[in-house]
Structures are given as C-alpha cells and as structure tokens.
Scaffold this motif. Structure first.
Motif, PDB file in Angstrom:
ATOM      1  N   SER A  46       0.558  -1.153   0.343  1.00 19.28           N
ATOM      2  CA  SER A  46       0.338  -0.310   0.052  1.00 19.28           C
ATOM      3  C   SER A  46       0.752   1.412   0.105  1.00 19.28           C
ATOM      4  CB  SER A  46      -1.093  -0.431   1.187  1.00 19.28           C
ATOM      5  OG  SER A  46      -1.614   1.126   1.145  1.00 19.28           O
ATOM      6  N   GLY A  47       0.907   1.953   0.165  1.00 20.74           N
ATOM      7  CA  GLY A  47       1.351   3.285  -1.156  1.00 20.74           C
ATOM      8  C   GLY A  47       2.147   3.281  -1.428  1.00 20.74           C
ATOM      9  N   PRO A  48       3.466   2.234  -2.091  1.00 16.38           N
ATOM     10  CA  PRO A  48       4.311   2.387  -2.401  1.00 16.38           C
ATOM     11  C   PRO A  48       5.889   3.420  -2.937  1.00 16.38           C
ATOM     12  CG  PRO A  48       3.366   1.316  -4.512  1.00 16.38           C
ATOM     13  CD  PRO A  48       2.545   1.736  -3.469  1.00 16.38           C
ATOM     14  N   SER A  49       4.881   4.223  -3.575  1.00 16.91           N
ATOM     15  CA  SER A  49       4.998   5.800  -4.287  1.00 16.91           C
ATOM     16  C   SER A  49       5.558   6.813  -3.382  1.00 16.91           C
ATOM     17  CB  SER A  49       4.719   6.720  -5.719  1.00 16.91           C
ATOM     18  OG  SER A  49       2.291   6.809  -4.955  1.00 16.91           O
ATOM     19  N   VAL A  50       4.134   6.480  -1.874  1.00 17.72           N
ATOM     20  CA  VAL A  50       4.577   7.350  -1.298  1.00 17.72           C
ATOM     21  C   VAL A  50       5.682   7.049  -0.040  1.00 17.72           C
ATOM     22  CG1 VAL A  50       3.411   8.021   1.227  1.00 17.72           C
ATOM     23  CG2 VAL A  50       2.178   8.022  -0.707  1.00 17.72           C
ATOM     24  N   LEU A  51       5.706   5.716  -0.063  1.00 16.89           N
ATOM     25  CA  LEU A  51       7.465   5.057   1.184  1.00 16.89           C
ATOM     26  C   LEU A  51       8.439   5.260  -0.218  1.00 16.89           C
ATOM     27  CD1 LEU A  51       5.408   1.905   1.811  1.00 16.89           C
ATOM     28  CD2 LEU A  51       5.842   3.155   3.361  1.00 16.89           C
ATOM     29  N   ALA A  52       8.555   5.171  -1.178  1.00 19.33           N
ATOM     30  CA  ALA A  52       9.803   5.650  -2.381  1.00 19.33           C
ATOM     31  C   ALA A  52      10.246   7.525  -1.605  1.00 19.33           C
ATOM     32  CB  ALA A  52       9.436   5.234  -3.669  1.00 19.33           C
ATOM     33  N   ARG A  53       9.440   8.123  -1.663  1.00 24.33           N
ATOM     34  CA  ARG A  53       9.633   9.021  -1.050  1.00 24.33           C
ATOM     35  C   ARG A  53       9.949   9.698   0.517  1.00 24.33           C
ATOM     36  NH1 ARG A  53       5.475  11.015  -4.415  1.00 24.33           N
ATOM     37  NH2 ARG A  53       4.017  11.033  -2.389  1.00 24.33           N
ATOM     38  N   SER A  54       9.456   8.796   1.370  1.00 23.42           N
ATOM     39  CA  SER A  54       9.507   8.700   2.713  1.00 23.42           C
ATOM     40  C   SER A  54      10.895   8.490   2.482  1.00 23.42           C
ATOM     41  CB  SER A  54       8.788   8.521   3.438  1.00 23.42           C
ATOM     42  OG  SER A  54       7.286   8.720   3.326  1.00 23.42           O
ATOM     43  N   PHE A  55      11.476   7.488   1.972  1.00 22.04           N
ATOM     44  CA  PHE A  55      12.945   6.133   2.150  1.00 22.04           C
ATOM     45  C   PHE A  55      13.883   7.514   1.596  1.00 22.04           C
ATOM     46  CE2 PHE A  55      10.342   2.746   3.638  1.00 22.04           C
ATOM     47  CZ  PHE A  55       9.796   2.519   2.867  1.00 22.04           C
ATOM     48  N   LYS A  56      13.596   8.069   0.677  1.00 24.84           N
ATOM     49  CA  LYS A  56      14.531   9.352  -0.098  1.00 24.84           C
ATOM     50  C   LYS A  56      14.479  10.239   0.437  1.00 24.84           C
ATOM     51  CE  LYS A  56      16.258  11.106  -4.489  1.00 24.84           C
ATOM     52  NZ  LYS A  56      15.556  11.376  -5.560  1.00 24.84           N
ATOM     53  N   VAL A  57      13.758  10.722   0.922  1.00 26.63           N
ATOM     54  CA  VAL A  57      13.931  11.865   2.191  1.00 26.63           C
ATOM     55  C   VAL A  57      13.548  12.216   3.408  1.00 26.63           C
ATOM     56  CG1 VAL A  57      13.883  13.556  -0.072  1.00 26.63           C
ATOM     57  CG2 VAL A  57      11.809  12.494   0.808  1.00 26.63           C
ATOM     58  N   ASN A  58      13.513  10.993   3.829  1.00 25.46           N
ATOM     59  CA  ASN A  58      12.603  10.869   4.846  1.00 25.46           C
ATOM     60  C   ASN A  58      11.652  11.664   5.703  1.00 25.46           C
ATOM     61  OD1 ASN A  58      13.496   9.626   8.053  1.00 25.46           O
ATOM     62  ND2 ASN A  58      14.391  11.083   8.360  1.00 25.46           N
ATOM     63  N   ARG A  59      10.178  11.988   4.586  1.00 26.21           N
ATOM     64  CA  ARG A  59       9.699  12.046   4.315  1.00 26.21           C
ATOM     65  C   ARG A  59       8.166  12.099   4.729  1.00 26.21           C
ATOM     66  NH1 ARG A  59      11.079  18.384   2.162  1.00 26.21           N
ATOM     67  NH2 ARG A  59      13.587  18.222   2.967  1.00 26.21           N
ATOM     68  N   THR A  60       7.185  12.732   5.261  1.00 24.90           N
ATOM     69  CA  THR A  60       5.963  11.559   4.878  1.00 24.90           C
ATOM     70  C   THR A  60       4.545  12.907   4.233  1.00 24.90           C
ATOM     71  OG1 THR A  60       4.813  13.557   6.968  1.00 24.90           O
ATOM     72  CG2 THR A  60       5.289  11.365   7.326  1.00 24.90           C
ATOM     73  N   LYS A  61       5.818  13.875   3.234  1.00 26.65           N
ATOM     74  CA  LYS A  61       4.884  15.197   2.510  1.00 26.65           C
ATOM     75  C   LYS A  61       3.429  15.433   3.230  1.00 26.65           C
ATOM     76  CE  LYS A  61       6.244  15.587  -1.235  1.00 26.65           C
ATOM     77  NZ  LYS A  61       7.323  16.625  -1.183  1.00 26.65           N
ATOM     78  N   THR A  62       3.647  15.504   4.594  1.00 26.60           N
ATOM     79  CA  THR A  62       2.429  15.697   5.338  1.00 26.60           C
ATOM     80  C   THR A  62       2.179  16.962   6.392  1.00 26.60           C
ATOM     81  OG1 THR A  62       1.796  13.842   5.841  1.00 26.60           O
ATOM     82  CG2 THR A  62       0.341  15.814   6.664  1.00 26.60           C
ATOM     83  N   LEU A  63       1.790  18.106   6.182  1.00 25.15           N
ATOM     84  CA  LEU A  63       2.043  18.991   6.912  1.00 25.15           C
ATOM     85  C   LEU A  63       0.820  19.082   8.316  1.00 25.15           C
ATOM     86  CD1 LEU A  63       3.278  21.992   4.916  1.00 25.15           C
ATOM     87  CD2 LEU A  63       4.679  20.610   6.294  1.00 25.15           C
TER      88      LEU A  63
END
Length: 336
Positions: A46-63
């Motif tokens: 579930s959510g691999p693209s979000v995971l990929a970004r999180s792994f790369k930049v250590n962010r959840t992309k949520t404010l």
C-alpha cells in the motif's frame, strides 16, 4: 495483500527492519532502505510511491495546521492559502481546530506530532507567550507561527504589519477631514490588536489630535463585540465623526448597531475596518478597510516551512507582509 513479513522475506531483512523503515522509528542505511522500498514496490504494498519518497527524503509529505475556531472568515481565507500551497507543493494538510480550549490545543499538537507531520503551522493566538513543552521532545520538527507576538519556543513567524495598518487607517480618516476619531480595539493582550491600536495612537499624536477615552473601547474581534462596543460608546453621549475598528467582523457589528440607533453610515458616522474579508465589499455600505494579504500569509507559511525543512540549521526569521488601504463607501470625505 502483501504484509511486512512478505516484504522482509523478499528483501532479505527482518520484519522489525521493515517496520523501522516504513515507520521511520530507527535509522536504517540507504542500501537496506532501498531493498525494502524495492520489495514493497514489487509486492504492490500500500502506497509504494509515498513510501519511496519517504525512504529517500525521510518525509511524510504531510503538514499539520492548528487554528482557533472563529466566526471570522479571515481564518478560512488564510487556511485556503495554506491548503492550496500544500497541494501545489505535493503535500497533504491535516487541519485541527482548538475551539479556544487550551487542553484541546495541546492534545491537537500532540496528535499532529504523533502522526509524523513534516512541520507545523500554528495560527492560534491563545498560544501567545506560552511555553509548549512538547516541542522539546520533537526538536527536528519545524514550526511556523502566524499573527502572534512573543513566543517561548523557537519558530519562524509570518505576520502582517499591524502597526502600519492601524496607522494607515487612522491617517486616512484624518486626511478625509475627521478630527474626532474613536477606536474599537481587539483584545489588547494580543499582539496584533495592540499594534493596530498603537498605529491609531501614532497617527493621532502626529496630527496633534486629542483622545477622548469614551471613544476608545476594547473588544474581542467578533461581530457581537463590535455591536456591544458601539453601544457602550453610544451610551456615553456624543459620538466621534469616525471610528477605526480593528477588524472587519467588529465593523459589521458596529454598522448593525448604528443602524438600530438611527445613525447613518457614513453621513453621521464614518467607519473603517481591518482585514478586507471577502464579504466586506458586499456590506451596506461597502466597507472601507485595510487589506491584509490573507492568501499570501498562508502561502508564505508553507514556503517558509518547506525552506526550513531543506535548511534546518538556518536562523529563524520573521516575514512581515505589508497591508494596503481599500477605499469603498463607509467613510465620508469632509476635508475642504
């Protein structure tokens, strides 16, 4: 549906390592993170693209954003700027209302931090001057505050130049020929209310105009407060020829109260507000006011927060946006 155990098996790591990578609860090397990420993609976790970004930049992309609930549409217009900017930057926004309750405010901050938001935007004036201990446990979470005075925690700050706005409003009334000028302030324990009042006093002193204390009333930034403040002023006897009201919501209350008393705006009494909320131009008469760049305030908060994420060691800053005068029909020009 793939599980963490399936990912662990494919990546050749333990289930706990997968959990640490996904939940960001412990440092994991880039090489292992990449293996987990690739396994998650291959298994359609579930959510691999979000995971990929999180792994790369250590962010959840949520404010996260905390705001005090109010009938004032000013807040909604600022939130719109925040939400639109988040969307344009590829971020999600979690919005929490405090309902003016301190306990709920602290609980909301805790909730947002536990959800691993990348940063916080706080627009809750009841926090002014408070020490927020929970921030000490999350030193890497950047915080931007809006429209406040002194704070006991480190953060960037976005605000409008309320001193200049109050000065501009009063100066406009003076230029229009008014010498008897009253002021309905917001709660003076709040920085922005105090600065607008200081701007009023500065313009009056520069013009060498006298103050009538019966024409200066402190209120609460709400419609009802403006209504009550005007009635208090009215009961003291002779009214000024013009009033600077420190926000548009109170100005609406003032105009309503004046109409009930048979006082015509602007022929008998001129009124200038502050904020330039969307409905100000649809009032009767249309309200002359000080425009506060609400959408830009929200946009600047997001931009500042993202810059802080990219440069966490840089010095904190205060970004001040300048107000402008919007002339409509609620001020009578009596100057020769």
């Amino acid at each position: 549906m793939a599980t963490m155990k399936d990912i662990a098996k494919l990546a050749g790591v333990s289930t706990s390592t997968v959990s640490h990578v996904i939940n960001n609860t412990r440092f994991v090397s880039d090489e292992i993170s990449a293996r987990v990420n690739n396994a998650a993609k291959e298994l359609h976790y579930s959510g691999p693209s979000v995971l990929a970004r999180s792994f790369k930049v250590n962010r959840t992309k949520t404010l996260g954003m905390l705001v005090t609930t109010s009938t004032n549409p000013f807040f909604g217009e600022v939130v719109k700027g925040v939400e639109r900017s988040c969307y344009q930057q590829g971020y999600s926004l979690i919005l929490c209302n405090t309902e003016g309750d301190h306990q709920r405010m602290h609980e909301s901050i805790n909730t947002l931090l536990q959800k691993r938001v990348d940063g916080l935007i706080l627009m809750c004036s009841s926090l002014e001057g408070e020490q927020i201990d929970v921030f000490e446990h999350y030193p890497d979470i950047p915080v931007v505050v809006m429209d406040w005075g002194s704070m006991l925690f480190t953060s960037d700050k976005i605000q409008d130049n309320s001193l200049r706005g109050g000065y501009m409003a009063t100066q406009y009334l003076i230029a229009a020929g008014h010498t008897d000028i009253g002021c309905i302030t917001g709660p003076l324990i709040r920085y922005q209310a105090q600065m607008r009042y200081e701007g009023y006093k500065r313009a009056m002193n520069e013009a060498k105009l006298s103050f009538n204390l019966s024409w200066i009333v402190e209120s609460d930034f709400e419609c009802e407060g403006g209504y009550t403040a005007f009635m208090e002023m009215y009961q003291h006897g002779r009214l000024p020829s013009a009033i600077f009201v420190a926000n548009d919501m109170m100005a609406m209350g003032v105009i309503n109260a004046a109409n009930e008393c048979g006082i015509n705006i602007p022929n008998d009494l001129s009124v200038i507000g502050y904020d330039d909320i969307h409905i100000a131009k649809f009032m009767s008469p249309a309200l002359t006011t000080i425009h506060q760049p609400k959408y830009r305030l929200g946009q600047a908060a997001v931009e500042t927060l993202l810059k802080r994420l990219d440069n966490p060691a840089s010095d904190t800053q205060t970004i001040q946006l300048e107000p402008t005068l919007v002339t409509r029909n609620s001020v009578k020009i009596i100057a020769n």
